[in-house]
Design a protein around this motif. Structure first.
Motif, PDB file in Angstrom:
ATOM      1  N   PHE A  34     -71.863  -5.520  26.430  1.00  0.00           N
ATOM      2  CA  PHE A  34     -72.996  -4.944  25.702  1.00  0.00           C
ATOM      3  C   PHE A  34     -74.323  -5.442  26.290  1.00  0.00           C
ATOM      4  O   PHE A  34     -75.244  -4.656  26.517  1.00  0.00           O
ATOM      5  N   LEU A  35     -74.401  -6.730  26.547  1.00  0.00           N
ATOM      6  CA  LEU A  35     -75.652  -7.305  27.039  1.00  0.00           C
ATOM      7  C   LEU A  35     -75.942  -6.866  28.469  1.00  0.00           C
ATOM      8  O   LEU A  35     -77.103  -6.734  28.865  1.00  0.00           O
ATOM      9  N   ARG A  36     -74.911  -6.604  29.250  1.00  0.00           N
ATOM     10  CA  ARG A  36     -75.127  -6.115  30.620  1.00  0.00           C
ATOM     11  C   ARG A  36     -75.799  -4.746  30.583  1.00  0.00           C
ATOM     12  O   ARG A  36     -76.625  -4.431  31.435  1.00  0.00           O
ATOM     13  N   LEU A  37     -75.436  -3.939  29.567  1.00  0.00           N
ATOM     14  CA  LEU A  37     -75.987  -2.576  29.491  1.00  0.00           C
ATOM     15  C   LEU A  37     -77.330  -2.548  28.771  1.00  0.00           C
ATOM     16  O   LEU A  37     -78.067  -1.572  28.897  1.00  0.00           O
ATOM     17  N   ALA A  38     -77.646  -3.582  28.008  1.00  0.00           N
ATOM     18  CA  ALA A  38     -78.859  -3.539  27.172  1.00  0.00           C
ATOM     19  C   ALA A  38     -80.114  -3.713  28.010  1.00  0.00           C
ATOM     20  O   ALA A  38     -80.084  -4.238  29.095  1.00  0.00           O
ATOM     21  N   ALA A  44     -69.731 -15.253  23.431  1.00  0.00           N
ATOM     22  CA  ALA A  44     -68.374 -15.790  23.398  1.00  0.00           C
ATOM     23  C   ALA A  44     -67.322 -14.759  23.793  1.00  0.00           C
ATOM     24  O   ALA A  44     -66.207 -15.128  24.139  1.00  0.00           O
ATOM     25  N   THR A  45     -67.681 -13.489  23.725  1.00  0.00           N
ATOM     26  CA  THR A  45     -66.660 -12.455  23.944  1.00  0.00           C
ATOM     27  C   THR A  45     -67.035 -11.540  25.103  1.00  0.00           C
ATOM     28  O   THR A  45     -68.214 -11.361  25.418  1.00  0.00           O
ATOM     29  N   GLU A  46     -66.016 -10.922  25.696  1.00  0.00           N
ATOM     30  CA  GLU A  46     -66.242  -9.969  26.776  1.00  0.00           C
ATOM     31  C   GLU A  46     -67.005  -8.743  26.247  1.00  0.00           C
ATOM     32  O   GLU A  46     -67.837  -8.167  26.938  1.00  0.00           O
ATOM     33  N   ARG A  47     -66.737  -8.371  24.996  1.00  0.00           N
ATOM     34  CA  ARG A  47     -67.439  -7.202  24.418  1.00  0.00           C
ATOM     35  C   ARG A  47     -68.932  -7.434  24.380  1.00  0.00           C
ATOM     36  O   ARG A  47     -69.724  -6.538  24.679  1.00  0.00           O
ATOM     37  N   VAL A  54     -68.072  -9.176  15.578  1.00  0.00           N
ATOM     38  CA  VAL A  54     -67.395  -9.810  16.707  1.00  0.00           C
ATOM     39  C   VAL A  54     -68.010 -11.173  17.022  1.00  0.00           C
ATOM     40  O   VAL A  54     -67.315 -12.094  17.431  1.00  0.00           O
ATOM     41  N   GLU A  55     -69.329 -11.268  16.839  1.00  0.00           N
ATOM     42  CA  GLU A  55     -69.991 -12.568  17.031  1.00  0.00           C
ATOM     43  C   GLU A  55     -71.070 -12.732  15.980  1.00  0.00           C
ATOM     44  O   GLU A  55     -71.678 -11.758  15.537  1.00  0.00           O
ATOM     45  N   ASP A  56     -71.298 -13.961  15.595  1.00  0.00           N
ATOM     46  CA  ASP A  56     -72.310 -14.311  14.602  1.00  0.00           C
ATOM     47  C   ASP A  56     -72.833 -15.671  15.045  1.00  0.00           C
ATOM     48  O   ASP A  56     -72.141 -16.684  14.903  1.00  0.00           O
ATOM     49  N   ALA A  57     -74.001 -15.674  15.663  1.00  0.00           N
ATOM     50  CA  ALA A  57     -74.440 -16.893  16.360  1.00  0.00           C
ATOM     51  C   ALA A  57     -75.958 -17.004  16.376  1.00  0.00           C
ATOM     52  O   ALA A  57     -76.665 -16.026  16.126  1.00  0.00           O
ATOM     53  N   ALA A  58     -76.437 -18.186  16.684  1.00  0.00           N
ATOM     54  CA  ALA A  58     -77.868 -18.359  16.931  1.00  0.00           C
ATOM     55  C   ALA A  58     -78.246 -17.528  18.160  1.00  0.00           C
ATOM     56  O   ALA A  58     -77.426 -17.368  19.068  1.00  0.00           O
ATOM     57  N   PRO A  59     -79.471 -16.974  18.180  1.00  0.00           N
ATOM     58  CA  PRO A  59     -79.851 -16.087  19.285  1.00  0.00           C
ATOM     59  C   PRO A  59     -79.663 -16.707  20.664  1.00  0.00           C
ATOM     60  O   PRO A  59     -79.115 -16.060  21.563  1.00  0.00           O
ATOM     61  N   PHE A  73     -73.273  -9.542  15.998  1.00  0.00           N
ATOM     62  CA  PHE A  73     -72.892  -8.495  16.950  1.00  0.00           C
ATOM     63  C   PHE A  73     -71.669  -7.761  16.416  1.00  0.00           C
ATOM     64  O   PHE A  73     -70.633  -8.364  16.141  1.00  0.00           O
ATOM     65  N   MET A  74     -71.829  -6.448  16.237  1.00  0.00           N
ATOM     66  CA  MET A  74     -70.730  -5.620  15.716  1.00  0.00           C
ATOM     67  C   MET A  74     -70.167  -4.743  16.813  1.00  0.00           C
ATOM     68  O   MET A  74     -70.906  -4.257  17.671  1.00  0.00           O
ATOM     69  N   ALA A  75     -68.876  -4.533  16.764  1.00  0.00           N
ATOM     70  CA  ALA A  75     -68.253  -3.543  17.630  1.00  0.00           C
ATOM     71  C   ALA A  75     -67.060  -2.963  16.887  1.00  0.00           C
ATOM     72  O   ALA A  75     -66.315  -3.709  16.239  1.00  0.00           O
TER      73      ALA A  75
END
Ligand code: ADP
Ligand code: MG
Length: 243
Positions: free
Chosen positions: A239-243, A232-235, A219-224, A212-214
């Motif tokens: 992002f996921l709330r809007l997706a 792990a992050t608010e960003r 910003v995050e690099d994780a298993a799906p 996940f880039m911002a």
């Protein structure tokens, strides 16, 4: 890697390692630098700082007399052919039929004789479910079919790595599934893939990792499952709330 355009730093220290056969989905808001990162990976854009290597080969540069030099335009183009790239716009040659679209790159690079390449084209078209459309022109195909031809065309070059930049974003919704199915089957065949996408269900099912880039950072690099179920992050949560 760092990359600026003018005073605008777009990639702010990207450190990413992708293993052979791995499928990485690259997610992030618009403007976060995803396309720029893909373009650096295939040498269309040279980073200001840092470097890319694919299978141990430095991209866009070579060592000569113990010093680093930029590749010539021609050398860079040859190198780029080994890294398949599929864009939002299919970029097929409108005046060439499907077979000719597939044959053009490998013919230019003398990757095989005509018969051998025609056989390969037939095989790859069957793989993307378009065996019967070998003589069609792009305008006679749906967007989903054109994108599958674009994928087959990239595979003709026997790429070490496939990069996808929002490959389904220009498609009518009912055509998205067939392209994702083609990509899923490519992933199952063991192709190394970096996929920029807004298709969250695809990322969750097919990716080995979500990056996940911002704002020019990873910003995050994780298993799906971890990324989608407990970011792990608010960003990422925003992002996921809007997706
Ligand atoms: P994403 O693909 O995540 O939407 P991009 O990598 O396309 O992000 O773009 C990130 C930022 O870099 C944007 O603000 C864009 O305007 C800028 N940018 C990208 N390419 C260029 C370029 N060739 N020249 C100037 N600015 C660019
Ligand atoms: Mg983009």
């Amino acid at each position: 890697m760092h990359k600026s355009f003018g005073d605008n730093e777009i990639l702010k220290g990207i450190d990413l390692r992708v293993s052979q056969g791995e499928v990485v989905c690259l997610l992030g808001p618009s403007g976060s630098g995803k396309s720029t990162l893909l373009r650096c990976i295939n040498g269309l854009v040279m980073p200001d700082k840092g470097h890319v290597s694919v299978g141990g080969t430095l991209i866009g540069r070579k060592v000569q007399n113990g010093k680093l030099h930029d590749l010539s335009g021609r050398e860079a183009a040859v190198q780029r052919e080994r890294i398949g790239m599929v864009f939002q716009q299919f970029n097929l040659f409108p005046h060439l039929d499907v077979r000719e679209n597939l044959m053009l790159g490998p013919r230019a690079h003398r990757l095989g004789g005509r018969n051998e390449l025609e056989e390969k084209a037939r095989h790859l078209l069957a793989k993307v479910g378009l065996a019967s459309r070998v003589n069609a022109y792009p305008s006679q195909l749906s967007g989903g079919q054109q994108q599958r031809v674009a994928i087959a065309r990239a595979l003709m070059m026997a790429p070490d790595l496939m990069l996808f930049d929002e490959p389904t974003s220009a498609l009518d919704p009912e055509l998205v599934g067939e392209v994702l199915d083609t990509m899923r089957s490519l992933a199952q065949d063991g192709m190394t893939m970096i996929v920029v996408t807004h298709e969250m269900a695809f990322a969750r099912q097919v990716a080995d990792r979500v990056v996940f880039m911002a704002d020019g950072h990873i910003v995050e690099d994780a298993a799906p499952a971890q990324f989608f179920d407990s970011p792990a992050t608010e960003r990422a949560r925003a992002f996921l709330r809007l997706a």
